[in-house]
Design an enzyme around this catalytic site. Structure first.
Site, short mmCIF file in Angstrom:
data_model
loop_
_atom_site.label_atom_id
_atom_site.label_comp_id
_atom_site.label_asym_id
_atom_site.label_seq_id
_atom_site.Cartn_x
_atom_site.Cartn_y
_atom_site.Cartn_z
CG HIS A 1 -0.37 0.21 2.52
ND1 HIS A 1 -0.19 -0.81 3.43
CD2 HIS A 1 0.10 1.32 3.14
CE1 HIS A 1 0.35 -0.34 4.53
NE2 HIS A 1 0.54 0.96 4.38
CG ASP B 1 -0.07 -4.12 2.93
OD1 ASP B 1 0.22 -3.48 1.91
OD2 ASP B 1 -0.31 -3.59 4.02
CB SER C 1 2.87 1.08 7.11
OG SER C 1 2.76 1.95 6.00
#
Length: 303
Positions: free
Chosen positions: A47, A76, A152
Site C-alpha cells: 500500500h 500487503d 508502515s
C-alpha cells in the site's frame, strides 16, 4: 545502570546501527517506510507504492528512483529495485518467534523525513487483520512501540537489531501489527524480488457490508437472507461474463454457505483459476451460476 538507561542505550545503538537500513518510500503523498534486505532490494508494504516507479530516500538524505520488482497486494508486500549504495541489509532474526512480553524496537523513516526509533513490547501474537483489498493476513505480531503515520513498511527489531517483523497496520489505542519476519516472509520477499508478483483469482465484484445488504433488501420488500450482496460488477470480469449482476445475493460458494467475504475468498482460492459454483438469490428466486475464473477480470474491491 537503570532500566531506563538500558533502554536509552538500546535506542541509540539501534538508531546508529540499524537506522541507515531503514528508508523512506514516496514523497508528499502515499509516504511510508521500507527496509533494505539485500543489495539493491528494499522491502515495504504494497500500500506504500503507486504505479511501477517510486522514490526511495535513505537515512543520509540521498534519494533514488526505484522500480517495483514485484508486489503482493493481498499480502500487503512489495519489493523495490533501487540503488542501495553502501547501505547494509538488516539481518533477519534466527527465529521470529517473539512472544508476549518480548521487548521490541520499531524503526521508521516516514516518507524520508528522517529516522525514528521507538520502544515497546509484544502484546499479542497470531493476530489477524485485513489487507488493502480485504483479504485476511494472519499470524501477525502485535506490539506497543508507538508509530507515526508513514511508518508502515518499517521494521520491528529485537534488542540485537535483528528483524522480527514488518510494521503494517495501526490498530489505534497504542497497538500496532507487523508481519512476522519468518521463513515464509523471507521466501515471499525473495519471490517478489525475482519478479514473481503474486496474484489471486478474482470474480470482479464489490461486496456491500452485511448491514447494508440487509437494509437494501428490506427497502425493496425482500426477505432477510444471509449472504454477500453484489453492489458493483467490473466490466469484462469473470463475474460479468457469467451473468452476475448488481443486487445479486451470493448465498453459497463451492457448496458452502457464503456469509462473509472470507467464505468467498476461500472458495476462489481453492478454485485457483478454474471454475467456481455460486448459489445466487436474485429477487426471490435462487439460481446456480458457474463462474470461469481467469486473469482477465480484475477486482474492484473485495472479490
Amino acid at each position: 545502570m537503570t532500566v531506563l538507561d538500558e533502554i536509552q542505550a538500546g535506542i541509540r545503538q539501534l538508531a546508529e546501527g540499524a537506522g541507515p537500513s531503514v528508508v523512506g518510500i514516496g514523497q508528499r503523498w502515499g509516504v511510508g517506510s521500507g527496509v533494505v534486505f539485500g543489495e539493491g532490494r528494499v522491502l515495504t508494504n504494497a500500500h506504500n507504492v503507486r504505479g511501477d516507479q517510486v522514490t526511495v530516500t535513505f537515512a543520509d538524505g540521498r534519494t533514488a528512483e526505484g522500480s517495483v520488482a514485484g508486489r503482493d497486494i493481498d499480502g500487503d508486500l512489495a519489493v523495490i529495485d533501487v540503488d542501495t549504495g553502501e547501505t547494509p541489509a538488516l539481518p533477519w532474526a534466527s527465529s521470529a518467534s517473539a512472544g508476549i512480553g518480548t521487548p521490541v524496537f520499531a524503526l521508521a523513516n516516514p516518507g524520508g523525513r528522517g529516522p525514528r526509533v521507538t520502544f515497546g513490547f509484544v502484546s499479542g501474537i497470531e493476530r489477524t487483520f485485513r489487507g488493502p483489498r480485504g483479504r485476511r493476513i494472519t499470524g501477525s505480531l502485535e506490539h506497543t512501540a508507538p508509530l507515526l503515520p508513514g511508518s508502515s513498511g518499517g521494521p520491528v527489531l529485537d534488542a540485537d537489531g535483528q528483524l522480527l517483523g514488518i510494521n503494517t497496520n495501526r490498530l489505534g489505542e497504542g497497538f500496532y501489527l507487523a508481519i512476522p519476519a519468518d521463513e515464509a516472509l523471507r521466501g515471499r520477499a525473495g519471490a517478489l524480488a525475482r519478479g514473481q508478483t503474486a496474484t489471486s483469482p478474482r470474480l470482479g465484484v464489490a461486496i456491500a457490508p452485511g448491514h447494508v445488504a440487509r437494509r437494501l433488501r428490506r427497502a425493496v420488500g425482500l426477505p432477510d437472507t444471509d449472504g454477500l450482496l453484489i453492489h458493483e460488477v467490473t466490466e469484462a470480469s469473470p463475474a460479468a461474463r457469467a451473468g452476475l449482476a448488481q443486487g445479486d445475493l451470493i448465498v453459497a460458494a463451492a457448496g458452502r454457505p457464503a456469509r462473509t467475504p472470507d467464505d468467498l475468498f476461500d472458495a476462489l482460492q481453492a478454485a485457483r483459476g478454474g471454475t467456481v459454483e455460486l448459489n445466487v438469490v436474485r429477487g426471490t428466486s435462487e439460481r446456480t451460476i458457474q463462474v470461469v475464473l481467469g486473469e482477465n477480470g480484475q477486482p474492484d474491491q473485495q472479490a
